[in-house]
Design an enzyme around this catalytic site. Structure first.
Site, PDB file in Angstrom:
ATOM      1  N   HIS A 139       0.816  -1.220   0.000  1.00 12.78           N
ATOM      2  CA  HIS A 139       0.000   0.000   0.000  1.00 12.78           C
ATOM      3  C   HIS A 139       0.849   1.268   0.000  1.00 12.78           C
ATOM      4  CE1 HIS A 139       0.536   0.265   4.468  1.00 12.78           C
ATOM      5  NE2 HIS A 139       0.364   1.551   4.234  1.00 12.78           N
TER       6      HIS A 139
ATOM      7  N   ASP B  21      -0.364  -7.504   1.961  1.00 15.48           N
ATOM      8  CA  ASP B  21       0.178  -6.146   1.830  1.00 15.48           C
ATOM      9  C   ASP B  21       1.702  -6.214   1.834  1.00 15.48           C
ATOM     10  OD1 ASP B  21       0.409  -3.419   1.731  1.00 15.48           O
ATOM     11  OD2 ASP B  21      -0.172  -3.078   3.827  1.00 15.48           O
TER      12      ASP B  21
ATOM     13  N   SER C  90       4.381   2.902   8.068  1.00 18.76           N
ATOM     14  CA  SER C  90       3.944   1.830   7.170  1.00 18.76           C
ATOM     15  C   SER C  90       5.101   1.304   6.336  1.00 18.76           C
ATOM     16  CB  SER C  90       2.854   2.351   6.232  1.00 18.76           C
ATOM     17  OG  SER C  90       1.647   2.546   6.913  1.00 18.76           O
TER      18      SER C  90
END
Length: 623
Positions: free
Chosen positions: A407, A463, A569
């Site tokens: 992502h 992910d 992230s």
């Protein structure tokens, strides 16, 4: 006398202030300002007064039209009056008849544009569940409780904070539908603001796993006739010259019969059945089956009979790391991965690693601390070229390959679709903003590989992404790769209560303001977090959790705090093995609902589950 003089002086000052006001250009204050400056004497018998105020409010504002001042007289509180006045003005058109106005003020129906609505409906007109107003996933809202403090943006209830002409709405939990109206009853009428239009079956987000019969054991016993990949590509026959050449050096299970061109799982890939496809040499694809979900403890258990705590207590740091990848495609660094030049290679511990080991025996970084220099030599900063900005974290796994979250590279709801030319990686960094001469290395990217079954539309399942560097990076005291776990390591360490470590340059706390300078760290942050039981992870969110994820963080009653936050992230969740002193990347920072909220946890991509995909990509594209 002194007492009398003391009273006279404020009186003179007040008179002087009044004279100044009379001769000034702006004499009068707005009603709200004036009323907030007036001090009222508190009266006794509060229960009786509440009844009187309620009666006064009903008489002044329901039976008749009232002003802000009259409402204030009844409520005796600026805050309460502001809340009431917002609803009252929203119900302007409903002031007659009386019962319609009362229903409007109650807030369970929509009047006019529906800005008065305060009900608990949280489903859109097509049946999509609403996103929490405080959440950034799956959509980044431009409207929130900070930008619209009087709009009552609670939970995920339908509201109309921007006076939309179509009535109350919400951001949705479907990444493909940013916002949508809700079907709200209209005050005093037998109709709704917008009609319900349920979506056709199969469209949108799956809120629960498929009900069809599942395939066990990741398809290793699958004998079906499926012969097409998830992308619709036909499978090559296993007996074809191309497939035979590719299979020659693979560690295939001889018990798996490779029949015709049917999808199979001969190498025990945790992703399930697959096949080779036409195209570039080595091209393969996964096939779409509904696999039975296995709990993390069961899937990583690998048939171990030992109790995990006893296993760790009874072993010493003598087990050597076993290499897994082909150095021709993977590059160098695996043989001594996870051994930090400034710590393990000098027989030194960092300040907080003892906490991790004790958790094994005793059973986005918020509330973290500054990392020591060289503490996380595999940490990578994913950096955008233009405009120049930190995008995400990432992890060095060899001198050629970097691992991150998909992502960070591709997420259409946030307009993310980066190519190799948009990005670079900065390796060996400690400072967030300063260029660290003779320490950090800046590398260009040759190619990005995103997992073919990455599910950005629903729940960020799988992910994960690999990035190949244009040139191998030289190792140093500040640059060194981490290890990727094998089954035994995953079985031993991925246990509820055991702590792992998250590092990153993300925000220090959750914020809605544009000025994020005060919440951004100056150097790399580190926090140790416990793995959470799978049922607790599932119960903490409405989003469907798969066995490609695990969650970590402190529970509300544990007295500690900590979490990853925006900007972390893609970074690593690592654990140190007490068996060989090596650091392993067990997870990738993936998603969470806010930062460090009670009852909410950070979710991480399960690296071991996707290791076979990593191997296939590296074998295919590494040379």
């Amino acid at each position: 006398m002194a007492h009398v003089r003391g009273l006279q002086l404020p009186g003179c000052l007040a008179l002087a202030a009044l004279c100044t006001l009379v001769h000034s250009q702006h004499v009068f204050l707005a009603p709200q300002q004036a009323l907030s400056l007036l001090q009222r004497v508190r009266r006794a018998n509060s229960v009786f007064l509440e009844e009187v105020r309620k009666g006064n409010l009903e008489r002044e504002c329901v039976e008749e039209t009232c002003s802000y001042e009259e409402a204030f007289e009844a409520l005796e509180s600026s805050t309460a009056t502001d809340v009431f006045w917002a609803k009252y003005t929203a119900c302007e058109t409903a002031r007659t008849p009386r019962d319609k106005l009362a229903a409007c003020l109650e807030g369970n129906c929509a009047e006019g544009l529906g800005t008065n609505y305060r009900g608990h409906l949280n489903i859109t007109q097509s049946g999509i569940q609403c996103q929490l107003w405080r959440s950034r996933y799956p959509h980044k809202p431009e409207i929130n409780s900070t930008t619209h403090p009087g709009a009552d943006l609670q939970e995920n209830f339908c509201r109309n904070p921007d006076s939309s002409t179509t009535g109350p709405w919400c951001y949705t939990t479907d990444p493909t539908v940013r916002r949508q109206e809700c079907s709200i009853p209209v005050c005093g009428q037998d109709q709704v603001t917008v009609a319900m239009t349920p979506r056709s079956e199969g469209s949108g987000v799956n809120l629960s796993p498929p009900s069809e019969q599942c395939v066990p054991d990741r398809g290793q016993q699958y004998q079906g006739r499926l012969a097409v990949t998830t992308h619709g590509l036909p499978c090559l026959a296993w007996a074809s010259a191309q497939a035979k050449a590719l299979s020659k050096h693979q560690d295939f299970n001889s018990a798996v019969q490779l029949v015709e061109n049917f999808c199979r799982n001969p190498d025990g890939d945790e992703e399930g059945v697959w096949c080779y496809v036409a195209g570039k040499p080595g091209d393969f694809g996964y096939c779409d089956l509904n696999y039975c979900e296995e709990a993390m403890e069961e899937e990583t258990g690998g048939g171990l009979d030992e109790d995990p705590d006893r296993a760790i207590e009874g072993r010493t740091a003598t087990s050597e790391y076993q290499t897994f990848f082909d150095p021709r495609t993977f590059g160098s660094g695996e043989a001594d991965c996870g051994l930090r030049p400034l710590f393990e290679k000098k027989s030194l511990e960092d300040k907080t690693e003892r906490e991790l080991l004790e958790s094994y025996i005793d059973g986005r970084i918020v509330e973290g601390s500054d990392a020591e220099i060289g503490m996380s030599p595999w940490q990578v900063m994913l950096f955008r070229k233009s405009p120049q900005e930190l995008l995400c974290g990432a992890t060095l796994i060899s001198d050629r390959w970097v691992l991150t979250a998909a992502h960070c590279l591709l997420y259409p709801p946030w307009d993310k679709n980066f190519t190799e030319n948009d990005l670079l990686v900065r390796i060996g960094k400690h400072s967030r903003t300063r260029y660290e001469r003779n320490i950090e290395k800046i590398s260009m990217l040759e190619k990005i590989y995103i997992h073919p079954r990455y599910n950005w539309r629903e729940n960020l399942d799988r992910d994960i992404a690999l990035m190949k560097l244009k040139k191998p990076v030289a190792f140093s005291d500040y640059i060194h790769p981490v290890c990727l776990p094998d089954r035994e390591t995953a079985a031993s360490l991925l246990q509820a209560g055991y702590k792992g470590r998250v590092t990153g340059w993300g925000n220090l706390k959750e914020t809605w303001t544009a000025n994020v300078g005060k919440v951004q760290p100056s150097v790399l942050q580190v926090v140790n977090l416990p793995i959470v039981e799978r049922p607790v992870c599932k119960d903490s969110t409405r989003i469907r959790i798969t066995d490609n994820m695990f969650c970590a963080g402190y529970k509300p009653d544990e007295g500690k705090r900590g979490d990853a936050c925006e900007g972390d992230s893609g970074g690593p969740f690592v654990m140190k093995s007490p068996f060989n002193n090596c650091w392993y990347q067990m997870g990738i920072v993936s998603w969470g609902e806010g930062c460090d909220r009670d009852g909410k946890y950070g979710f991480y991509t399960h690296v071991f589950r996707l290791k076979k995909w990593i191997q296939k990509v590296i074998d295919q594209f590494g040379e």
